[in-house]
Enzyme design. Structure first.
Site, mmCIF file in Angstrom:
data_model
loop_
_atom_site.group_PDB
_atom_site.id
_atom_site.type_symbol
_atom_site.label_atom_id
_atom_site.label_comp_id
_atom_site.label_asym_id
_atom_site.label_seq_id
_atom_site.Cartn_x
_atom_site.Cartn_y
_atom_site.Cartn_z
ATOM 1 N N SER A 40 -51.521 -33.944 -57.571
ATOM 2 C CA SER A 40 -52.969 -33.782 -58.457
ATOM 3 C C SER A 40 -54.065 -34.615 -57.826
ATOM 4 O O SER A 40 -55.092 -34.205 -58.271
ATOM 5 C CB SER A 40 -52.530 -33.919 -59.877
ATOM 6 O OG SER A 40 -52.237 -35.358 -59.980
ATOM 7 N N ASP A 337 -59.042 -39.457 -66.704
ATOM 8 C CA ASP A 337 -57.916 -39.250 -67.667
ATOM 9 C C ASP A 337 -57.046 -40.238 -67.592
ATOM 10 O O ASP A 337 -57.209 -41.212 -66.683
ATOM 11 C CB ASP A 337 -57.495 -37.937 -67.684
ATOM 12 C CG ASP A 337 -56.482 -37.753 -66.510
ATOM 13 O OD1 ASP A 337 -56.365 -38.349 -65.883
ATOM 14 O OD2 ASP A 337 -56.429 -36.382 -66.259
ATOM 15 N N HIS A 340 -55.897 -40.243 -63.696
ATOM 16 C CA HIS A 340 -56.760 -39.852 -62.438
ATOM 17 C C HIS A 340 -58.142 -40.531 -62.657
ATOM 18 O O HIS A 340 -58.686 -40.416 -63.750
ATOM 19 C CB HIS A 340 -57.044 -38.245 -62.622
ATOM 20 C CG HIS A 340 -55.608 -37.639 -62.426
ATOM 21 N ND1 HIS A 340 -55.136 -36.870 -63.406
ATOM 22 C CD2 HIS A 340 -54.765 -37.469 -61.323
ATOM 23 C CE1 HIS A 340 -53.953 -36.644 -63.231
ATOM 24 N NE2 HIS A 340 -54.047 -36.688 -61.967
#
Ligand SMILES: *[C@@H]1O[C@H](CO)[C@@H](O)[C@H](O)[C@H]1NC(C)=O
Ligand SMILES: *[C@@H]1O[C@H](CO)[C@@H](O)[C@H](O)[C@H]1NC(C)=O
Ligand SMILES: *[C@@H]1O[C@H](CO)[C@@H](O)[C@H](O)[C@H]1NC(C)=O
Length: 361
Positions: A40, A337, A340
């Site tokens: 991600s 978040d 990240h």
């Protein structure tokens, strides 16, 4: 230690030199393309096409993305370190656009859209294919299969010679490992009982080595691999594994350092076998730790709490439009978040990646 003024100046000078060099050769790109693999941290939208909960294709993700202010599938409010284009990596390499997510409609329907590379990364993927399976992400093995398919599509569209030049000249970026720890090892009692942290890091080196060897055998010659970040400093790690202390979880950071040391050794071993390949391990541990430990010196004011929701845990589907508490302006936050970095932090990390990436050119 933070990004104190002396190193920052040195960094700036080097960056200016790099940018100038690139501008001078503006007519000819330094590299023909970029191929991105992993998780991600670098997924630019492949997971949008998958039935997975590890996704970021809804607001407030993307709210600060340039021009559109819309979600793209990136796990960020804006741009990732790999597509940062102010002083940024992609533009500084002389490339005109970000490589499209391989599963995107554009990449799937048009072979010509692949002529400057593609992004095969998938949020939730790890060095272990079993890690990707936990969230329904595209495993690294599968990403490699897509890359093989990519190669034949480029050859069909632009000819074998151009395809070979794209393959050998492109920069390959691999970002993985974080999910193997955070979504697998630390939460899977079976793995925890079977492997010590030291043994687990060993178990990840074999798939790392095979992945790089496979890329080499497919023609890749310029490969950059990111180290693990200080996983113990990610807001969700502090919440889940910090025992209420509120600070970075030392045990997790230690595991990241062990992994990073082994990654360096494994990369050196591969390099010895293939002197015609450039392989660089990009350190993202120290630059991110510097941001977390001393945010103000880089213009940030918050490095514990993330912007989205309560900032303690929310990511993917938990970081949604009506999650209460989301900050109004993420510019001063290091984390977007629970796992990240923000667009602003990614810009800082991109500068560091670019400097280290010059070795690949
Ligand atoms: C795209 O590549 C595929 C796979 O090699 C090939 O079958 C197809 O004909 C190509 N399409 C075009 C329009 O070149
Ligand atoms: C982390 O590593 C340091 C240095 O090796 C050591 O002193 C410390 O006890 C370790 N902490 C944990 C929680 O394992
Ligand atoms: C967010 O804050 C930064 C300074 O921290 C400021 O420069 C910027 O204009 C703000 N953005 C918005 C949308 O308010």
């Amino acid at each position: 230690m933070g990004l104190s003024s002396v190193p920052a100046t040195a960094v700036l000078l080097l960056l200016t030199a790099a940018t100038t060099t690139v501008r001078l050769c503006a007519a000819q790109a330094l590299v023909p393309g970029m191929m991105i693999f992993g998780d991600s941290v670098v997924d630019a939208g492949n997971n949008n096409r998958l039935p997975t909960l590890v996704r970021a294709d809804f607001p407030p993700y993307g709210r600060d993305f340039p021009e559109t202010h819309a979600p793209t599938g990136r796990f960020c409010n804006g741009k990732l370190a790999t597509d940062y284009t102010d002083d940024d990596a992609v533009e500084s390499l002389g490339l005109s656009s970000y490589p499209p997510p391989y599963l995107s409609e554009e990449a799937q329907s048009n072979n010509k859209s692949l002529l400057h590379g593609a992004n095969f990364a998938s949020g939730g993927a790890g060095y272990l294919d079993a890690t990707a399976a936990l969230s329904g992400a595209i495993s690294l093995s599968r990403q490699l299969d897509y890359f093989r398919e990519f190669q034949s599509r480029v050859a069909a569209s632009a000819g074998g010679q151009r395809a070979a030049a794209l393959t050998s000249g492109s920069i390959y970026l691999v970002s993985a490992g974080t999910s193997d720890y955070l979504q697998n090892y630390y939460v899977n009692p079976m793995l925890g009982a079977t492997y010590t942290p030291d043994q687990f890091s060993d178990a990840l080196m074999q798939p790392f080595t095979s992945f790089v060897e496979n890329l080499y055998n497919l023609g890749a010659r310029r490969i950059g691999v990111t180290s693990l970040p200080p996983t113990g400093c990610l807001p969700a790690s502090v919440t889940l594994f910090g025992g209420g202390s509120g600070g970075c979880v030392e045990r997790l950071n230690n595991d990241s350092l062990i992994f990073n040391r082994k990654l360096g050794a494994a990369a050196n071993a591969v390099k010895q076998r293939h002197p015609d390949m450039k392989l660089v391990v990009f350190d993202i541990y120290q630059p991110l730790l510097d941001l977390v430990s001393n945010p103000t010196s880089a213009g940030f004011f918050e490095s514990r709490r993330a912007c989205c929701g309560t900032g303690t845990i929310e990511t993917s589907v938990l970081c949604h439009q009506s999650a209460p508490g989301t900050c109004a302006n993420a510019t001063g936050y290091v984390f977007w978040d629970g796992f990240h970095p923000t667009d602003a932090a990614n810009k800082v990390l991109a500068d560091s990646l670019l400097l280290q990436g010059l070795q690949l050119i």
